[in-house]
Design a protein around this motif. Sequence first.
Motif, PDB file in Angstrom:
ATOM      1  N   ILE A  17       0.845  -1.195   0.000  1.00 26.45           N
ATOM      2  CA  ILE A  17       0.000   0.000   0.000  1.00 26.45           C
ATOM      3  C   ILE A  17       0.876   1.240   0.000  1.00 26.45           C
ATOM      4  O   ILE A  17       1.878   1.320   0.697  1.00 26.45           O
ATOM      5  CB  ILE A  17      -0.913   0.026   1.242  1.00 26.45           C
ATOM      6  CG1 ILE A  17      -1.819  -1.209   1.231  1.00 26.45           C
ATOM      7  CG2 ILE A  17      -1.739   1.300   1.290  1.00 26.45           C
ATOM      8  CD1 ILE A  17      -2.644  -1.381   2.481  1.00 26.45           C
ATOM      9  N   GLY A  18       0.470   2.231  -0.789  1.00 26.90           N
ATOM     10  CA  GLY A  18       1.170   3.510  -0.791  1.00 26.90           C
ATOM     11  C   GLY A  18       2.512   3.456  -1.488  1.00 26.90           C
ATOM     12  O   GLY A  18       2.781   2.589  -2.300  1.00 26.90           O
ATOM     13  N   ALA A  19       3.340   4.404  -1.115  1.00 29.10           N
ATOM     14  CA  ALA A  19       4.643   4.544  -1.771  1.00 29.10           C
ATOM     15  C   ALA A  19       5.775   4.068  -0.869  1.00 29.10           C
ATOM     16  O   ALA A  19       6.883   4.558  -0.956  1.00 29.10           O
ATOM     17  CB  ALA A  19       4.851   6.005  -2.161  1.00 29.10           C
ATOM     18  N   SER A  20       5.493   3.107   0.003  1.00 26.27           N
ATOM     19  CA  SER A  20       6.527   2.642   0.924  1.00 26.27           C
ATOM     20  C   SER A  20       7.444   1.627   0.244  1.00 26.27           C
ATOM     21  O   SER A  20       7.037   0.889  -0.643  1.00 26.27           O
ATOM     22  CB  SER A  20       5.888   2.034   2.168  1.00 26.27           C
ATOM     23  OG  SER A  20       5.039   0.971   1.804  1.00 26.27           O
ATOM     24  N   TRP A  21       8.699   1.630   0.685  1.00 26.38           N
ATOM     25  CA  TRP A  21       9.711   0.695   0.189  1.00 26.38           C
ATOM     26  C   TRP A  21      10.441   0.090   1.370  1.00 26.38           C
ATOM     27  O   TRP A  21      10.591   0.724   2.425  1.00 26.38           O
ATOM     28  CB  TRP A  21      10.720   1.435  -0.708  1.00 26.38           C
ATOM     29  CG  TRP A  21      10.153   1.785  -2.044  1.00 26.38           C
ATOM     30  CD1 TRP A  21       9.333   2.836  -2.347  1.00 26.38           C
ATOM     31  CD2 TRP A  21      10.361   1.098  -3.276  1.00 26.38           C
ATOM     32  NE1 TRP A  21       9.021   2.830  -3.680  1.00 26.38           N
ATOM     33  CE2 TRP A  21       9.639   1.779  -4.275  1.00 26.38           C
ATOM     34  CE3 TRP A  21      11.087  -0.038  -3.625  1.00 26.38           C
ATOM     35  CZ2 TRP A  21       9.629   1.360  -5.602  1.00 26.38           C
ATOM     36  CZ3 TRP A  21      11.084  -0.455  -4.955  1.00 26.38           C
ATOM     37  CH2 TRP A  21      10.351   0.244  -5.918  1.00 26.38           C
ATOM     38  N   TYR A  22      10.925  -1.138   1.173  1.00 26.87           N
ATOM     39  CA  TYR A  22      11.629  -1.851   2.239  1.00 26.87           C
ATOM     40  C   TYR A  22      12.982  -2.330   1.733  1.00 26.87           C
ATOM     41  O   TYR A  22      13.087  -2.893   0.641  1.00 26.87           O
ATOM     42  CB  TYR A  22      10.792  -3.033   2.733  1.00 26.87           C
ATOM     43  CG  TYR A  22       9.534  -2.562   3.415  1.00 26.87           C
ATOM     44  CD1 TYR A  22       9.527  -2.286   4.771  1.00 26.87           C
ATOM     45  CD2 TYR A  22       8.369  -2.357   2.682  1.00 26.87           C
ATOM     46  CE1 TYR A  22       8.380  -1.822   5.399  1.00 26.87           C
ATOM     47  CE2 TYR A  22       7.218  -1.896   3.298  1.00 26.87           C
ATOM     48  CZ  TYR A  22       7.230  -1.627   4.659  1.00 26.87           C
ATOM     49  OH  TYR A  22       6.093  -1.152   5.275  1.00 26.87           O
TER      50      TYR A  22
END
Length: 167
Positions: A146-151
Amino acid sequence: MPPIRLPSSARVALLALVLLPLAGTAWAQQKIEQQMTPEQFRATGLDRLSPEQLANLNDWLQGKLQLETAKAVEVAKQEQADDRRGLFERTSNEPIAAKLDGEFTGFGRGQRFTLDNGQVWQQVDDASLTIGRVANPQVKLTPGIIGASWYLSIDGYNTRAKVQRVK
């Protein structure tokens, strides 16, 4: 404000987007016999072609040029979109595989990670991992659901940190 430094792949992509259509147009106006010196034309044996054969060759070369130009533009567009991954908007769901530029000692909020492709990411969560120094480890950045998150994850370790691209 410091100048924006694009990675070499982005510079090549930008150059291709600008110059390839222009190059294709310029070359389209010249037949092969106009692109070669008379000596080159004779040395290749093209002077022995009939006018019809020469016209067919020029048509084939023109089609080949247009096809290759279109392919190069598509590749350049994709590279440019890929290079913007993690910035302002989600341009791709493809993970990023790279190497960390320098040593990795662990995760900690606010820590910055510079990749060998020129991208810089900053940790924005409280994930914690403390290890000895690992030089230039392989890393993988995967987009969140979801969204513009990165890991960011380090090859060989199960912990991952939520990161945000800053450059």
